[in-house]
Design a protein around this motif. Sequence first.
Motif, PDB file in Angstrom:
ATOM      1  N   LEU A  55       0.833  -1.203   0.000  1.00 63.78           N
ATOM      2  CA  LEU A  55       0.000   0.000   0.000  1.00 63.78           C
ATOM      3  C   LEU A  55       0.867   1.252   0.000  1.00 63.78           C
ATOM      4  O   LEU A  55       0.507   2.283  -0.576  1.00 63.78           O
TER       5      LEU A  55
ATOM      6  N   PHE B 180      -6.976   2.462  -6.627  1.00 63.12           N
ATOM      7  CA  PHE B 180      -6.232   2.834  -5.422  1.00 63.12           C
ATOM      8  C   PHE B 180      -4.762   2.962  -5.797  1.00 63.12           C
ATOM      9  O   PHE B 180      -4.117   1.982  -6.169  1.00 63.12           O
TER      10      PHE B 180
ATOM     11  N   THR C 279      -1.349   6.915  -0.896  1.00 63.35           N
ATOM     12  CA  THR C 279      -1.927   6.982   0.441  1.00 63.35           C
ATOM     13  C   THR C 279      -3.288   7.649   0.475  1.00 63.35           C
ATOM     14  O   THR C 279      -4.191   7.213   1.199  1.00 63.35           O
TER      15      THR C 279
ATOM     16  N   TRP D  58      -6.026   5.202  -0.428  1.00 58.55           N
ATOM     17  CA  TRP D  58      -6.260   4.211   0.617  1.00 58.55           C
ATOM     18  C   TRP D  58      -6.906   4.850   1.840  1.00 58.55           C
ATOM     19  O   TRP D  58      -7.756   4.230   2.492  1.00 58.55           O
TER      20      TRP D  58
ATOM     21  N   CYS E 265     -10.678   4.951   2.115  1.00 61.58           N
ATOM     22  CA  CYS E 265     -11.451   3.787   2.557  1.00 61.58           C
ATOM     23  C   CYS E 265     -12.074   4.017   3.934  1.00 61.58           C
ATOM     24  O   CYS E 265     -13.032   3.334   4.307  1.00 61.58           O
TER      25      CYS E 265
ATOM     26  N   LEU F 132      -4.224  -1.202   6.571  1.00 58.25           N
ATOM     27  CA  LEU F 132      -4.005   0.243   6.544  1.00 58.25           C
ATOM     28  C   LEU F 132      -2.867   0.643   7.481  1.00 58.25           C
ATOM     29  O   LEU F 132      -2.114   1.579   7.193  1.00 58.25           O
TER      30      LEU F 132
ATOM     31  N   VAL G 210      -0.912   3.952   6.280  1.00 55.20           N
ATOM     32  CA  VAL G 210      -2.050   4.842   6.080  1.00 55.20           C
ATOM     33  C   VAL G 210      -2.574   5.317   7.433  1.00 55.20           C
ATOM     34  O   VAL G 210      -3.058   6.439   7.571  1.00 55.20           O
TER      35      VAL G 210
END
Length: 225
Positions: free
Chosen positions: A116, A163, A166, A169, A172, A203, A208
């Motif tokens: 991510l 996506f 950051t 994400w 979300c 995450l 994130v």
Amino acid sequence: MSGIGLLNEKPLHASLKQWYARPGDRFEVGVAGFVIDIVRGDLLIEIQTRNFAAIKAKLTTLVGSHQVRVIYPIVQERWIVRTTRDDDRRVIRRKSPKRGRWEELFREMVSIPQLLANRNFSLEVLLIREEETRRYEGKRQWRRRGWAIDARRLLAVLDRRLFHGTADWRGCLPAGLESFTARDLATALDTRTDLAQKMAYCLHKGSVTELIGRRGRANLYRALT
């Protein structure tokens, strides 16, 4: 299109590749010892219908020097087709009551949460309508009352969401959720706690969110800005 890797290609995977393709794309291309579904300029595109763990090593290696995008379908609407076992051999087609949602991507992302935070990684989720044909195999498939999945076929792409980075994400997370536990997240999203736990884990591992303490026995998180 090259024949490399096509022999065992499933109908859903093949249909998604065809749907996603654009003029100028190259297919089944060897890159760094791996076969890539689609190469679009500098972007390597992998279509994965399930089991991200199976491509963890591949993705982790490739993002070190390439832009990589995973295309992942989530079934929002499924039609199930079965042929009866009676003398009439009738075909029964029914709509499943289950409906997929965006957050289910985290059931697979738990295998690669660190990606991510990687600038070379992106994930595009497709909400799809599919047809699932099943065949009867008796006791061999006792979990499905004797029925085995024969094939999954794409009927339509209903929506898509990319996506990449950051900010995407972070999107979300429900608005207004400043600090939260996995249970808070489940309540805000009206989803199962086990899915919210996977989401919170991903995450956090993807930088994130940050862990700021505990509330009782539960980890307490907040979004990084």
